[in-house]
Design a protein around this motif. Structure first.
Motif, mmCIF file in Angstrom:
data_model
loop_
_atom_site.group_PDB
_atom_site.id
_atom_site.type_symbol
_atom_site.label_atom_id
_atom_site.label_comp_id
_atom_site.label_asym_id
_atom_site.label_seq_id
_atom_site.Cartn_x
_atom_site.Cartn_y
_atom_site.Cartn_z
ATOM 1 N N VAL A 16 -11.315 -3.607 -6.593
ATOM 2 C CA VAL A 16 -10.191 -3.743 -5.664
ATOM 3 C C VAL A 16 -10.230 -5.108 -4.960
ATOM 4 O O VAL A 16 -11.247 -5.493 -4.396
ATOM 5 C CB VAL A 16 -10.251 -2.640 -4.573
ATOM 6 C CG1 VAL A 16 -9.126 -2.816 -3.559
ATOM 7 C CG2 VAL A 16 -10.199 -1.252 -5.208
ATOM 8 N N VAL A 17 -9.090 -5.806 -5.019
ATOM 9 C CA VAL A 17 -8.911 -6.984 -4.165
ATOM 10 C C VAL A 17 -7.629 -6.781 -3.360
ATOM 11 O O VAL A 17 -6.732 -6.046 -3.789
ATOM 12 C CB VAL A 17 -8.799 -8.305 -4.967
ATOM 13 C CG1 VAL A 17 -10.133 -8.705 -5.572
ATOM 14 C CG2 VAL A 17 -7.724 -8.215 -6.054
ATOM 15 N N GLY A 18 -7.551 -7.428 -2.193
ATOM 16 C CA GLY A 18 -6.354 -7.256 -1.381
ATOM 17 C C GLY A 18 -5.965 -8.530 -0.658
ATOM 18 O O GLY A 18 -4.806 -8.936 -0.671
ATOM 19 N N GLY A 48 -2.084 -6.050 -2.770
ATOM 20 C CA GLY A 48 -0.925 -6.795 -2.289
ATOM 21 C C GLY A 48 -0.939 -7.000 -0.775
ATOM 22 O O GLY A 48 0.084 -7.370 -0.188
ATOM 23 N N GLN A 49 -2.101 -6.785 -0.141
ATOM 24 C CA GLN A 49 -2.185 -7.064 1.308
ATOM 25 C C GLN A 49 -1.802 -8.516 1.588
ATOM 26 O O GLN A 49 -1.074 -8.797 2.525
ATOM 27 C CB GLN A 49 -3.605 -6.758 1.817
ATOM 28 C CG GLN A 49 -3.785 -7.083 3.290
ATOM 29 C CD GLN A 49 -5.134 -6.655 3.865
ATOM 30 O OE1 GLN A 49 -5.851 -5.850 3.281
ATOM 31 N NE2 GLN A 49 -5.463 -7.194 5.024
ATOM 32 N N HIS A 50 -2.304 -9.436 0.765
ATOM 33 C CA HIS A 50 -1.824 -10.815 0.797
ATOM 34 C C HIS A 50 -0.993 -11.021 -0.462
ATOM 35 O O HIS A 50 -1.336 -10.534 -1.538
ATOM 36 C CB HIS A 50 -2.982 -11.801 0.858
ATOM 37 C CG HIS A 50 -3.589 -11.887 2.241
ATOM 38 N ND1 HIS A 50 -4.703 -12.617 2.532
ATOM 39 C CD2 HIS A 50 -3.213 -11.315 3.420
ATOM 40 C CE1 HIS A 50 -5.000 -12.495 3.830
ATOM 41 N NE2 HIS A 50 -4.115 -11.705 4.386
ATOM 42 N N TYR A 51 0.102 -11.747 -0.327
ATOM 43 C CA TYR A 51 1.100 -11.781 -1.401
ATOM 44 C C TYR A 51 1.706 -13.163 -1.605
ATOM 45 O O TYR A 51 2.265 -13.444 -2.651
ATOM 46 C CB TYR A 51 2.224 -10.783 -1.081
ATOM 47 C CG TYR A 51 2.623 -10.843 0.391
ATOM 48 C CD1 TYR A 51 3.535 -11.770 0.846
ATOM 49 C CD2 TYR A 51 1.993 -10.013 1.325
ATOM 50 C CE1 TYR A 51 3.840 -11.865 2.194
ATOM 51 C CE2 TYR A 51 2.297 -10.103 2.676
ATOM 52 C CZ TYR A 51 3.224 -11.026 3.101
ATOM 53 O OH TYR A 51 3.504 -11.131 4.429
ATOM 54 N N ASP A 52 1.610 -14.073 -0.592
ATOM 55 C CA ASP A 52 2.177 -15.416 -0.776
ATOM 56 C C ASP A 52 1.417 -16.143 -1.878
ATOM 57 O O ASP A 52 0.228 -15.901 -2.068
ATOM 58 C CB ASP A 52 2.014 -16.241 0.508
ATOM 59 C CG ASP A 52 3.052 -15.877 1.548
ATOM 60 O OD1 ASP A 52 4.016 -15.175 1.209
ATOM 61 O OD2 ASP A 52 2.872 -16.290 2.714
ATOM 62 N N LEU A 72 -0.361 -3.020 -6.083
ATOM 63 C CA LEU A 72 0.224 -1.964 -5.247
ATOM 64 C C LEU A 72 1.310 -2.498 -4.310
ATOM 65 O O LEU A 72 2.004 -1.714 -3.660
ATOM 66 C CB LEU A 72 -0.876 -1.274 -4.423
ATOM 67 C CG LEU A 72 -2.048 -0.676 -5.213
ATOM 68 C CD1 LEU A 72 -3.064 -0.041 -4.267
ATOM 69 C CD2 LEU A 72 -1.554 0.362 -6.209
ATOM 70 N N ASP A 73 1.397 -3.836 -4.191
ATOM 71 C CA ASP A 73 2.490 -4.471 -3.425
ATOM 72 C C ASP A 73 2.676 -3.904 -2.020
ATOM 73 O O ASP A 73 3.810 -3.692 -1.586
ATOM 74 C CB ASP A 73 3.825 -4.294 -4.185
ATOM 75 C CG ASP A 73 3.983 -5.314 -5.284
ATOM 76 O OD1 ASP A 73 3.549 -6.460 -5.083
ATOM 77 O OD2 ASP A 73 4.514 -4.954 -6.361
ATOM 78 N N VAL A 74 1.600 -3.701 -1.288
ATOM 79 C CA VAL A 74 1.775 -3.077 0.038
ATOM 80 C C VAL A 74 2.354 -4.042 1.075
ATOM 81 O O VAL A 74 3.066 -3.623 1.973
ATOM 82 C CB VAL A 74 0.466 -2.471 0.613
ATOM 83 C CG1 VAL A 74 -0.029 -1.322 -0.221
ATOM 84 C CG2 VAL A 74 -0.590 -3.524 0.815
#
Ligand code: UD1
Length: 388
Positions: A16-18, A48-52, A72-74
């Motif tokens: 898991v990475v986020g 998806g905690q970070h997404y930029d 998961l694009d959260v």
């Protein structure tokens, strides 16, 4: 059963990475799992905690991380919303894949969220970078660390102090393994590839003339809620930084949380652009080069405290505590809090004498991920054979 192949009935390790600091920890682990005998199959999940692009995609390129099989694009949210959303979206992943284990790194919300989901489904959890404690429960990461370590099955630690912290919390010693620091595996593997500060500034369209200053430059990163979420505190920090900037030029790689708060509090006028260069969040290889070339790093990041110790670059940490005491006891780190006099004294000492030299901590040797692969592979197959 062939000892050179992973048992067919033992599923992949879900990795898991986020958030940004997870990527440089996971890259060497995935490589070591692929290189192990037998190779350990993995499934990479990005919450998806970070997404930029600057906070996520760029790191996949820099670190040659494979694309996540699942995202998961959260996105962003309050702690409750973000943690709950990761949990809600991670659970079906575990239902669909026969995971042998879930491996989490660090102390971000995604780390705790995925641990909770896995443990309740009786899937073993391995936590990499376990046992670090700031003993400051105002820090969201401290809550994530304490809870993750209480319920994870295997705790891989980066420094000896972590074992004592875990013992104090009643964690049985047989769950704890001192393996070294995977973040330093990444640093050592990429040091030669680091981008030069001149190229980084040129790519950002910034004036690189400050690199000619005989005093060098100070590199700044700040993003802890305790430093940047209150107007007065952030204002006070900028006043201090402006005084530091009279001593040597500064390069500030601005985190989105900090950038947003500068705007929200109307503090743009406090940034003296003559002496402080503002950059967007930097990629891994750019940051490595900027750190390596700095005279001093001023930060509140956990990762930078470790990376500066490994690079031998003096670091002033704008926090009252650290969960990484080895960087102070052994490395180049000094805790200065937000005490203006202490910060200026720290900078002056470094300019006068070069600052703390430090040494490389035990097992920060570039092989931590290899040790994790060997240990986890053996543990999972023994458990599987015992259960079969
Ligand atoms: C998170 C981690 C922290 C880690 C840091 C590294 C937790 C509790 N905190 O803090 O431990 O040191 O990441 O960066 O997990 N935002 C963007 N783009 C992005 C991500 C975030 O603009 O790709 C903005 C959003 O406005 C968001 C804010 O940054 O609300 C904060 O993001 P969040 O993930 O909640 O926390 P960080 O401060 O990044």
């Amino acid at each position: 059963m062939n000892p050179n192949t992973w048992p067919a009935t033992l599923g992949p390790v879900i990795c898991v990475v986020g958030a940004r600091p997870n990527f440089m920890k996971m890259a060497p682990i995935l490589r070591a799992f692929a290189a192990a005998t037998p190779a350990i199959p993995t499934l990479l999940v990005h919450t998806g905690q970070h997404y930029d692009k600057d906070m996520s995609d760029r790191f996949f390129e820099d670190l040659r991380l494979p694309r996540p099989q699942i995202n998961l694009d959260v996105g962003s949210g309050s702690h409750a919303v973000q943690t709950a959303e990761v949990m809600r979206r991670f659970e079906p992943v575990l239902d669909q894949h026969n995971a042998s284990c879930v491996l989490v790194v660090g102390d971000v919300n995604s780390t705790l969220a995925c641990t909770l989901v896995a443990v309740k489904k009786c899937i073993p959890v391995a936590h990499v970078e376990a046992g670090l404690r700031s003993y400051d429960r105002q820090m969201p990461e401290e809550i994530n660390r304490v809870l993750t370590d209480q319920i994870a099955d295997l705790l891989y630690t980066t420094e000896r102090a972590a074992e004592a912290n875990l013992a104090r919390e009643g964690v049985p010693g047989e769950r704890v393994r001192f393996v070294g620091n995977v973040m330093i595996d990444s640093l050592l593997a990429n040091r030669e590839l680091a981008q030069t500060p001149a190229a980084t500034l040129a790519a950002a369209g910034a004036d690189a003339s400050l690199l000619a200053d005989r005093r060098g430059y100070g590199l700044i990163t700040l993003h802890r809620p305790s430093n940047v979420d209150q107007r007065e505190t952030l204002e006070d920090i900028f006043t201090t930084l402006n005084q530091v900037a009279t001593r040597l030029p500064l390069v500030f790689a601005l985190h989105p949380r900090t950038r947003a708060n500068i705007g929200k509090f109307g503090l743009e006028h406090l940034i003296d652009r003559e002496s402080m260069l503002i950059l967007p969040p930097q990629g891994y290889l750019e940051m490595l080069g900027l750190m390596n070339g700095a005279t001093v790093v001023l930060t509140d990041s956990g990762g930078l405290q470790e990376e500066t110790t490994a690079l031998g670059v003096p670091c002033l940490t704008l926090r009252e505590n650290t969960e990484r005491p080895i960087t102070v006891d052994f490395g180049t780190n000094t805790l200065v809090g937000r005490d203006r006099a202490a910060i200026l004294r720290g900078v002056d000492d470094i300019l006068a004498g070069g600052g703390k030299r430090g040494r490389m901590p035990e097992l920060w040797d570039g092989r931590a991920a290899e040790r994790i692969a060997a240990d986890l592979g053996a543990w999972l197959t023994a458990r599987h054979n015992g259960a079969a």
